[in-house]
Design a protein around this motif. Structure first.
Motif, mmCIF file in Angstrom:
data_model
loop_
_atom_site.group_PDB
_atom_site.id
_atom_site.type_symbol
_atom_site.label_atom_id
_atom_site.label_comp_id
_atom_site.label_asym_id
_atom_site.label_seq_id
_atom_site.Cartn_x
_atom_site.Cartn_y
_atom_site.Cartn_z
ATOM 1 N N THR A 3 14.186 3.697 -44.042
ATOM 2 C CA THR A 3 14.930 3.288 -44.491
ATOM 3 C C THR A 3 14.364 1.728 -45.120
ATOM 4 O O THR A 3 13.530 1.278 -43.852
ATOM 5 N N ILE A 5 16.267 -2.140 -45.928
ATOM 6 C CA ILE A 5 17.930 -2.318 -46.252
ATOM 7 C C ILE A 5 17.882 -3.588 -47.544
ATOM 8 O O ILE A 5 17.062 -4.643 -47.093
ATOM 9 N N HIS A 6 18.166 -3.989 -48.637
ATOM 10 C CA HIS A 6 18.563 -4.812 -49.178
ATOM 11 C C HIS A 6 19.654 -5.221 -49.355
ATOM 12 O O HIS A 6 20.555 -4.737 -50.540
ATOM 13 N N LYS A 7 19.736 -6.412 -48.923
ATOM 14 C CA LYS A 7 20.955 -7.472 -48.901
ATOM 15 C C LYS A 7 21.666 -7.847 -49.957
ATOM 16 O O LYS A 7 20.891 -8.348 -51.214
ATOM 17 N N SER A 201 28.656 2.776 -42.754
ATOM 18 C CA SER A 201 27.268 2.564 -41.709
ATOM 19 C C SER A 201 26.625 4.124 -41.742
ATOM 20 O O SER A 201 27.359 5.207 -41.815
ATOM 21 N N ASN A 204 22.856 2.726 -38.212
ATOM 22 C CA ASN A 204 22.287 2.460 -37.522
ATOM 23 C C ASN A 204 22.811 0.644 -37.930
ATOM 24 O O ASN A 204 22.486 -0.200 -38.293
ATOM 25 N N ASN A 205 22.688 1.115 -40.161
ATOM 26 C CA ASN A 205 22.747 -0.519 -40.978
ATOM 27 C C ASN A 205 24.370 -0.336 -41.093
ATOM 28 O O ASN A 205 24.540 0.489 -42.376
ATOM 29 N N GLN A 206 24.686 -1.859 -40.893
ATOM 30 C CA GLN A 206 26.214 -1.895 -41.868
ATOM 31 C C GLN A 206 25.654 -2.534 -43.276
ATOM 32 O O GLN A 206 25.306 -3.341 -43.118
ATOM 33 N N LEU A 207 26.585 -2.052 -44.593
ATOM 34 C CA LEU A 207 26.327 -2.587 -46.039
ATOM 35 C C LEU A 207 27.136 -3.018 -46.304
ATOM 36 O O LEU A 207 28.801 -2.244 -45.758
ATOM 37 N N ASP A 211 25.095 -4.311 -50.896
ATOM 38 C CA ASP A 211 24.000 -3.677 -50.255
ATOM 39 C C ASP A 211 23.795 -3.017 -50.399
ATOM 40 O O ASP A 211 24.009 -1.678 -50.846
ATOM 41 N N LEU A 213 20.762 0.681 -49.962
ATOM 42 C CA LEU A 213 19.944 0.822 -48.313
ATOM 43 C C LEU A 213 18.930 1.770 -48.953
ATOM 44 O O LEU A 213 19.632 3.260 -49.522
#
Length: 241
Positions: A3, A5-7, A201, A204-207, A211, A213
């Motif tokens: 994964t 992640i791009h905030k 979620s 384990n990544n909160q978007l 946001d 992923l």
């Protein structure tokens, strides 16, 4: 599972006055060597365009271009005979630039801002005949279930728009507390998940809103909505540039 992640706040941003543009990947004057593409996904721009303004006539070639209006009205004109066609929320537009196309995109409203996603996907075939298409998709058809918007010409889904790449673009709207399992087409594919709004979620990544992923090297993944959410999935072959 792999994964990335791009905030939302880490995207590139350009303020042109008439255009407020957020870039998930390197675009125009904004360059980030760690954000050039995700597999065959080359561009995901989140644009807000002022009333009566837009992109004047300009060229493209050898790119599959998808536009998803979120608010307002887009008007499209090109050198293939399409003359100021309106594209509104609920519709999706595709254009195969192929050997070359000239087009214009403007905000068709005199008083409302236009919000849209512009997506570029690298084609599997170069120098194809340019083409344009658009289609309406009902919001009801993505409540708690996957709604397919765009697939490959080789895909048997007759209800989706078509592009020259083994990709799949889809949407889902989830209520808070709902879950969904996304199944990938192939082990060679990855999915770029854009959380249009809400909170979910994944692995384990909160978007939060806007946001994103990138997910690859897995046959599937689970999504848990912690509040009402709208999601866009861009599944593409994980090619290297």
């Amino acid at each position: 599972m792999k994964t990335i992640i791009h905030k939302a706040e880490d995207r590139g941003f350009a303020n042109h006055g008439w255009l407020q543009a957020n870039h998930s990947f390197s675009f125009a004057s904004w360059y980030n060597p760690e954000k050039v593409h995700f597999g065959a996904l080359r561009v995901l721009n989140d644009d807000i365009i002022a009333p009566k303004m837009g992109f004047g006539t300009h060229p493209h070639d050898n790119m599959e271009i998808i536009t998803i209006p979120l608010k307002g009205v887009l008007k499209h004109r090109d050198n293939m005979g399409d003359d100021w066609i309106p594209v509104v929320p609920g519709e999706v537009q595709v254009m195969s630039a192929g050997t070359g196309v000239q087009h214009s995109e403007i905000n068709g409203s005199v008083d409302e801002y236009l919000s849209l996603f512009q997506i570029w996907i690298i084609p599997e075939k170069r120098s194809v005949q340019p083409r344009y298409d658009q289609k309406t998709f009902s919001a009801e058809d993505r409540n708690g279930k996957l709604q397919t918007l765009v697939t490959s010409f080789k895909d048997g889904d007759d209800n989706s728009l078509k592009i020259h790449q083994d990709a799949r673009l889809s949407r889902i709207d989830l209520k808070g507390g709902e879950s969904f399992t996304y199944d990938l087409k192939s082990k060679d594919h990855g999915v770029y998940v854009m959380n249009i709004s809400g909170e979910v979620s994944i692995a384990n990544n909160q978007l939060n809103s806007r946001d994103a992923l990138g997910i690859s090297e897995t046959p599937d993944f689970d999504i848990n909505a912690t509040e009402d959410s709208e999601l866009l999935f861009i599944e593409v072959p994980m090619i290297s540039l």
